[in-house]
Motif scaffolding. Structure first.
Motif, short mmCIF file in Angstrom:
data_model
loop_
_atom_site.label_atom_id
_atom_site.label_comp_id
_atom_site.label_asym_id
_atom_site.label_seq_id
_atom_site.Cartn_x
_atom_site.Cartn_y
_atom_site.Cartn_z
N THR A 1 0.59 -1.33 -0.21
CA THR A 1 0.04 0.06 0.06
C THR A 1 0.82 1.30 -0.41
N ALA A 2 2.09 1.10 -0.40
CA ALA A 2 3.24 1.81 0.03
C ALA A 2 2.58 3.33 -1.01
N ALA A 3 2.67 2.96 -2.21
CA ALA A 3 2.25 4.33 -2.88
C ALA A 3 0.64 4.17 -3.81
N LEU A 4 -0.07 3.70 -2.86
CA LEU A 4 -1.70 4.20 -2.76
C LEU A 4 -2.42 4.85 -1.89
N ASP A 5 -2.67 5.54 -1.91
CA ASP A 5 -3.87 6.39 -1.18
C ASP A 5 -4.49 5.77 0.07
N ARG A 6 -5.39 6.16 1.02
CA ARG A 6 -5.81 5.67 2.43
C ARG A 6 -7.19 5.53 1.88
N ASP A 7 -7.83 5.33 1.23
CA ASP A 7 -9.16 4.64 0.34
C ASP A 7 -8.82 3.76 -0.36
N SER A 8 -7.08 3.73 -1.37
CA SER A 8 -6.47 2.48 -1.42
C SER A 8 -6.24 1.42 -1.06
N GLY A 9 -6.21 1.73 0.48
CA GLY A 9 -4.81 1.35 0.67
C GLY A 9 -6.06 0.46 1.18
N ALA A 10 -6.90 1.23 1.88
CA ALA A 10 -7.68 -0.11 2.90
C ALA A 10 -8.72 -0.75 2.11
N ASN A 11 -8.63 -0.12 0.66
CA ASN A 11 -9.88 -1.22 0.17
C ASN A 11 -8.76 -2.06 -0.51
N VAL A 12 -7.44 -2.09 -0.19
CA VAL A 12 -6.75 -3.68 -0.86
C VAL A 12 -6.86 -4.40 0.35
N VAL A 13 -6.51 -3.84 1.60
CA VAL A 13 -6.38 -5.12 2.51
C VAL A 13 -7.82 -5.23 3.17
N ASP A 14 -8.96 -4.46 2.86
CA ASP A 14 -10.52 -5.06 2.76
C ASP A 14 -10.65 -6.61 1.97
N LEU A 15 -9.78 -6.29 0.80
CA LEU A 15 -9.94 -7.61 -0.03
C LEU A 15 -9.44 -8.35 0.48
N LEU A 16 -8.19 -8.59 0.60
CA LEU A 16 -7.91 -9.55 1.62
C LEU A 16 -7.98 -10.10 2.85
N LYS A 17 -8.62 -9.41 3.09
CA LYS A 17 -10.10 -9.53 4.09
C LYS A 17 -10.90 -11.30 3.65
N ARG A 18 -11.11 -9.88 3.02
CA ARG A 18 -12.59 -11.09 2.25
C ARG A 18 -12.29 -12.18 1.76
N LEU A 19 -11.05 -12.78 1.09
CA LEU A 19 -10.73 -13.36 0.88
C LEU A 19 -9.81 -13.96 1.44
N GLY A 20 -9.50 -14.29 3.08
CA GLY A 20 -9.40 -14.96 4.09
C GLY A 20 -10.53 -15.54 4.30
N ARG A 21 -11.86 -14.92 4.50
CA ARG A 21 -13.40 -15.57 4.86
C ARG A 21 -13.12 -16.38 3.83
N ALA A 22 -13.76 -15.77 2.81
CA ALA A 22 -14.18 -16.25 1.86
C ALA A 22 -13.46 -17.85 1.42
N ARG A 23 -12.17 -17.64 0.88
CA ARG A 23 -11.15 -18.79 0.65
C ARG A 23 -10.36 -19.60 1.47
N GLY A 24 -10.44 -18.78 2.70
CA GLY A 24 -9.25 -19.88 3.31
C GLY A 24 -7.55 -18.58 3.14
N THR A 25 -7.29 -17.80 2.05
CA THR A 25 -6.18 -17.60 1.04
C THR A 25 -5.81 -16.48 2.67
N THR A 26 -4.09 -16.61 3.11
CA THR A 26 -3.72 -16.75 4.13
C THR A 26 -2.53 -15.21 3.70
N THR A 27 -2.54 -13.95 4.54
CA THR A 27 -1.93 -13.59 4.27
C THR A 27 -0.38 -12.81 4.58
N LEU A 28 0.17 -12.77 4.96
CA LEU A 28 1.47 -12.34 5.27
C LEU A 28 1.72 -11.39 4.70
#
Length: 226
Positions: free
Chosen positions: A168-195
Motif C-alpha cells: 500500500t506504499a504507493a496508494l492513498d488511504r482509501d485505496s490502501g484500505a480497499n486492498v487490505v479489506d479485499l485480502l481479508k475477504r479472501l481470507g474469510r471466503a477462500r481461506g487465503t492466508t496473507t503475510l
C-alpha cells in the motif's frame, strides 16, 4: 505456514552477517498478519524465505504442508505457483495492457490466455477500482494504479497464500484500505492466508495479528480484532 528455529545469514567469512535469529512462528490459515519493524530488521528476508525465494539455511519452514529446508527445486517451483506475490515495485510489462498484465497471473499457474482468464482479470481489476483502465498501458497509469494492477495480478489466480511487501506504499488511504479489506475477504471466503510487510500505520487496525521484528528477532506478537 510455520517456522521453527529459523536462522539466516548473508555473506561469507568475515563478512558473514546474521539476519534472522531463531524465528519460531505459526501463521493461521485465512488470517491477515502484518510484519512491522525498522528497516533492516529482517522483515523482507523472512517474507522471501516463506515464499521459496531464498533457500532455507538453518531451521525449518513449512509451507502448505511441505518442508522447505532441503526441498527439491521442482517442489519449491510447484509451491510458488500456489502463492501470490505483491512487491513495492510493480514490475509490470510495459508493452501489455492492465488486463493483459493481470492475465499473466493466470498463465503462470498453467492456464491459457482465454476468455475466462480475461473475465477473471477484469473482475479483480474491477474490485480494485480499475474497471475503466483495463486496456490502458502502464505508461498511461498513475503510480497507484500500476500498484493496483500488480495486486490484481497476484490475486487473480486465487492463491493459497499472499506474500506482500509494502503493497500500500504507493496508494492513498482509501485505496490502501480497499486492498487490505479485499485480502481479508479472501481470507474469510477462500481461506487465503496473507503475510504483509508494511510501514503503513493506516492499515494496522485491519490486521488480525501484528508481528514486530527488530534486529532479526520477533520482539512483539499482538493479536488484533481485525
Amino acid at each position: 505456514m510455520q517456522t521453527r528455529a529459523l536462522n539466516h545469514w548473508f555473506g561469507a567469512g568475515e563478512a558473514k552477517k546474521q539476519a534472522l535469529y531463531d524465528i519460531d512462528l505459526r501463521i493461521a490459515r485465512g488470517s491477515l498478519t502484518v510484519l512491522v519493524g525498522p528497516s533492516g530488521s529482517g522483515k523482507t528476508t523472512l517474507l522471501t524465505l516463506l515464499g521459496c525465494l531464498r533457500e532455507v539455511q538453518d531451521g525449518s519452514v513449512t509451507l502448505l504442508g511441505h518442508e522447505l529446508h532441503g526441498a527439491a527445486p521442482a517442489q519449491t517451483m510447484a509451491l510458488r505457483r500456489r502463492l501470490g506475490f505483491i512487491f513495492q515495485a510493480h514490475n509490470l510489462h510495459e508493452s501489455l495492457t492492465a488486463a493483459q498484465n493481470v492475465v499473466m497471473g493466470v498463465q503462470v499457474r498453467g492456464r491459457i490466455d482465454d476468455a475466462p482468464a480475461r473475465q477473471a482479470a477484469a473482475h479483480v481489476l474491477g474490485l480494485l477500482g480499475l474497471s475503466d483502465r483495463l486496456d490502458y498501458l502502464p505508461a498511461n497509469l498513475s503510480g497507484g494504479q500500476k500498484q493496483r494492477v500488480a495486486i490484481a495480478r497476484a490475486l487473480v489466480g486465487n492463491p493459497d497464500v499472499v506474500l506482500a511487501d509494502e503493497p500500500t506504499a504507493a496508494l492513498d488511504r482509501d485505496s490502501g484500505a480497499n486492498v487490505v479489506d479485499l485480502l481479508k475477504r479472501l481470507g474469510r471466503a477462500r481461506g487465503t492466508t496473507t503475510l504483509m510487510v508494511t510501514h503503513d500505520n493506516r492499515i494496522l487496525d485491519r490486521a488480525d495479528r501484528i508481528l514486530t521484528l527488530e534486529d532479526g528477532r520477533i520482539v512483539g506478537d499482538e493479536a488484533r480484532g481485525g
